[in-house]
Design an enzyme around this catalytic site. Structure first.
Site, short mmCIF file in Angstrom:
data_model
loop_
_atom_site.label_atom_id
_atom_site.label_comp_id
_atom_site.label_asym_id
_atom_site.label_seq_id
_atom_site.Cartn_x
_atom_site.Cartn_y
_atom_site.Cartn_z
CB CYS A 168 0.49 -13.51 -2.46
SG CYS A 168 -0.51 -12.36 -1.51
CB VAL B 10 8.76 4.64 11.65
CG1 VAL B 10 8.02 5.68 12.49
CG2 VAL B 10 9.11 5.23 10.29
NE ARG C 188 -32.22 -23.84 -12.62
CZ ARG C 188 -32.26 -24.88 -13.47
NH1 ARG C 188 -31.24 -25.11 -14.28
NH2 ARG C 188 -33.30 -25.66 -13.51
CB SER D 199 7.59 -2.86 -5.03
OG SER D 199 7.32 -1.54 -4.66
CB ALA E 261 -0.94 0.00 1.21
CE1 TYR F 131 -21.74 -25.41 -22.47
CE2 TYR F 131 -22.74 -24.62 -24.51
CZ TYR F 131 -22.29 -25.67 -23.72
OH TYR F 131 -22.39 -26.96 -24.17
NE ARG G 294 8.12 5.65 -11.42
CZ ARG G 294 7.03 5.83 -10.68
NH1 ARG G 294 7.02 5.44 -9.41
NH2 ARG G 294 5.97 6.41 -11.20
CD1 TRP H 69 -28.99 -25.15 -17.40
CD2 TRP H 69 -29.02 -23.29 -16.17
NE1 TRP H 69 -30.16 -24.51 -17.66
CE2 TRP H 69 -30.22 -23.37 -16.91
CE3 TRP H 69 -28.81 -22.20 -15.32
CZ2 TRP H 69 -31.20 -22.38 -16.83
CZ3 TRP H 69 -29.80 -21.23 -15.23
CH2 TRP H 69 -30.98 -21.31 -15.99
#
Length: 454
Positions: A42, A79, A443, A38, A9, A427, A69, A435
């Site tokens: 996972c 920190v 259903r 970065s 994040a 499908y 950058r 289905w």
């Protein structure tokens, strides 16, 4: 602007803010106590298991690339304190131990989550590993390379637990998974978790449920030799911990920032920390709104963290964006078994005070006559009176797991199960029966809603 913790994040926010503002208008400083930035945590189980050959394949952008950058990324820097009234943070260089204050106009907190590591006897013994960072993954690989024995115990049977069980199995280990819940994958209802248990047993993974670990036993050399529960001991040459995570908010708590019931930071829809105009937070250290139950919850998922970063970076860079909330979608696998869920489990719905019906169906991941067709099970929860979709769980073979995205979209849109039955899904025999299994479950759920209303 300062960022505490540099992935995912934090640096997603930094990168987005940099896209919006040039270095002359906005100075960005990011602190990261580790060596890397970065990267995909996972992906660590797949690196350990050998599907990903090299560690660096998991790194999306290096510290040097961020610095190029105009993001002043300070690695190996932790920190230690946030001074909210003084608008500054105290950081320690972990290389030489020096400390210094850095002022901020805007602050982004992305401290992530910490692994649950209970104070069990022997838990810090050599051969016991967590798998949160790239350094953790390398330490585990080093242990595997230097261990003669081939017995592994995984403690915990959530996403990390089952993924690490697969990784160790692929490394040629005899794997035992010990966990405290009734069935593996407590993110599912027990009846669906039972399918995971049966499949893991079929793969040769021994799964022991309802067995909280009491201690880690060590040999004369001090290394791990077994994992103990109240009733048994399980020999181990290596132990991997996958017990879960909690929000890492010690800094925020000490600074007096608002925390929720799960210990995560509380933010508004713009990801701004409540009551603080110049502080934002995102990723695994925050609580988010559950769009289905209407309550806050803590979900440690990289998908959310990256979205939070984009929202925060846009707002901190002078724009405006909001994060509406989540429905709790996640997918994983153990070998060829795919496991997915979105929305509420039965106990979640009860906790939210919702009355519901359930429908469970068995189908195939392709047309039944198509070569390679395999079983999949879909469970659906719907609100009793309204028929609103509340949650879906899927366990099956290849092609099963990502079907949960159909349900995730339906949940986000607030659809009823009856409305879902008319969805125009793709499908062809190699991909689905006529289905789709999700629609078959819808259903059946529709029928259950109608019957409950009679």
């Amino acid at each position: 602007m300062d960022y505490i913790a540099a992935h995912p994040a934090g640096l997603s926010a930094a990168s987005q803010a940099r896209r919006m503002r040039d270095p002359n208008d906005l100075e960005i400083v990011a602190f990261e106590r580790g060596r890397f930035s970065s990267y995909s945590a996972c992906g660590i189980p797949y690196w350990v298991g050998g599907e990903v050959a090299e560690r660096d394949e998991l790194i999306a952008r290096t510290p040097e690339e961020h610095r190029a950058r105009a993001i002043d990324l300070r690695t190996r820097t932790e920190v230690m304190e946030i001074d909210v009234p003084g608008q500054r943070v105290l950081a320690r260089d972990l290389t030489d131990g020096t400390e210094s204050w850095t002022g901020f106009d805007k602050l982004v907190i992305a401290t992530g989550a910490r692994p649950v590591r209970p104070p069990l006897p022997g838990i810090d013994a050599p051969g016991v590993h967590g798998v949160q960072t790239l350094d953790d993954g390398q330490a585990l690989l080093d242990t595997l390379a230097g261990t003669r024995g081939r017995r592994a115990v995984v403690v915990g049977a959530g996403y990390i637990g089952v993924e690490m069980a697969e990784a160790l199995l692929k490394r040629g280990y005899e794997v035992t998974v010990v966990h405290s819940d009734e069935q593996p994958m407590a993110t599912l209802d027990p009846d669906m978790g039972r399918l995971v248990h049966e499949a893991m047993d079929g793969l040769g993974i021994t799964t022991v449920g309802g067995a909280p670990v009491t201690k880690i036993l060590t040999g004369q050399d001090g290394r791990v030799r077994a994992v103990a529960t109240e009733d048994a001991e399980y020999p181990a040459d290596v132990v991997v911990l996958g017990i879960g995570v909690r929000p890492e908010t010690a800094l925020a708590r000490a600074a007096g920032l608002p925390l929720g019931a799960y210990g995560g930071l509380l933010t508004d829809r713009a990801m701004r920390v409540r009551g603080h105009e110049n502080i934002w937070a995102g990723g695994d250290c925050v609580e988010v709104l559950d769009l289905v139950s209407g309550a806050n919850r803590h979900l440690a998922l990289g998908t959310h963290a990256n979205k939070h970063g984009q929202i925060i970076g846009t707002n901190a860079g002078g724009g405006y964006a909001t994060f509406p909330g989540v429905v709790g979608t996640a997918v994983s696998k153990v070998c060829d078994l795919e496991i997915a869920r979105t929305g509420l489990r039965e106990k979640d719905a009860r906790r939210a005070g919702l009355q519901f019906v359930t429908a469970t169906i068995e189908s195939t991941n392709s047309a039944g006559y198509y070569p390679g067709a395999a079983l999949m099970t879909v469970k659906m929860l719907a609100e009793r009176r309204t028929g609103r979709l509340l949650g879906v769980q899927i366990v099956g073979r290849e092609g099963s797991g990502k079907r949960v995205d159909i349900a995730a979209v339906a949940l986000t849109a607030g659809m009823t199960v009856e409305r879902m039955t008319t969805l125009d899904l793709g499908y062809a025999p190699p991909f689905s029966p006529v289905w789709d299994p999700v629609l078959v479950a819808a259903r059946k759920a529709t029928t259950a809603v109608r019957a409950a209303g009679m």
